[in-house]
Design an enzyme around this catalytic site. Structure first.
Site, PDB file in Angstrom:
ATOM      1  N   ASP A   1      -4.629  -1.183  -1.911  1.00  0.00           N
ATOM      2  CA  ASP A   1      -3.302  -1.800  -1.942  1.00  0.00           C
ATOM      3  C   ASP A   1      -3.334  -3.209  -1.360  1.00  0.00           C
ATOM      4  O   ASP A   1      -2.699  -4.125  -1.884  1.00  0.00           O
ATOM      5  CB  ASP A   1      -2.293  -0.952  -1.154  1.00  0.00           C
TER       6      ASP A   1
ATOM      7  N   HIS B   1      -1.655  -5.714   9.961  1.00  0.00           N
ATOM      8  CA  HIS B   1      -2.368  -4.463  10.208  1.00  0.00           C
ATOM      9  C   HIS B   1      -2.101  -4.023  11.648  1.00  0.00           C
ATOM     10  O   HIS B   1      -1.695  -4.841  12.492  1.00  0.00           O
ATOM     11  CB  HIS B   1      -3.869  -4.654   9.994  1.00  0.00           C
TER      12      HIS B   1
ATOM     13  N   ARG C   1      -4.657 -10.211  -4.226  1.00  0.00           N
ATOM     14  CA  ARG C   1      -4.988 -10.687  -5.577  1.00  0.00           C
ATOM     15  C   ARG C   1      -3.751 -11.258  -6.263  1.00  0.00           C
ATOM     16  O   ARG C   1      -3.799 -12.326  -6.880  1.00  0.00           O
ATOM     17  CB  ARG C   1      -5.573  -9.541  -6.421  1.00  0.00           C
TER      18      ARG C   1
ATOM     19  N   HIS D   1      -5.768   2.220   2.990  1.00  0.00           N
ATOM     20  CA  HIS D   1      -5.104   1.745   1.773  1.00  0.00           C
ATOM     21  C   HIS D   1      -5.650   0.372   1.369  1.00  0.00           C
ATOM     22  O   HIS D   1      -4.925  -0.480   0.872  1.00  0.00           O
ATOM     23  CB  HIS D   1      -3.589   1.716   1.984  1.00  0.00           C
TER      24      HIS D   1
END
Length: 123
Positions: free
Chosen positions: A91, A9, A97, A88
């Site tokens: 996403d 990030h 996941r 997002h």
């Protein structure tokens, strides 16, 4: 040779680049992918051969998710900023996941990423 994705990030990009520099020799023996700006910074600031993907919000997270689902990505190093809202976020959650679902090595901070690298076979 292990296939590794490097993602960060915005507020964690400096930390990921610094981590990659300190593990450059170990990372150099593997196939590396990175999303958007992270990939550009790694290419500019290290000697690593990194295959750039789209920016995360523009499909890079989905590209990595597809690689995981196809069994083409073995390690995901994703320095996540837990204090910033992400536009997002859906996403990011999907990518994490899939990494969990397909039992992909997943490192979301520096300590874990270092431990994962120590456990990978050298090439």
């Amino acid at each position: 040779m292990t296939t590794i994705a490097l993602v960060a990030h915005d507020q964690k990009k400096d930390a990921l680049v610094a981590w990659a520099k300190s593990h450059e020799d170990a990372l150099a023996g593997h196939k590396l992918y990175a999303t958007g700006t992270t990939g550009g910074r790694l290419q500019a600031e290290t000697s690593l051969d990194v295959t750039p993907l789209k920016s995360g919000p523009l499909g890079g997270d989905a590209q990595l998710g597809a690689m995981i689902a196809e069994g083409k990505l073995k390690v995901l190093v994703f320095f996540i900023d837990p204090l910033s809202a992400m536009p997002h976020d859906v996403d990011v959650k999907s990518l994490i996941r899939l990494a969990i679902l397909y039992d992909t090595l997943l490192a979301v901070n520096e300590e874990t990423a270092t431990a994962v690298m120590k456990g990978l076979p050298a090439t």
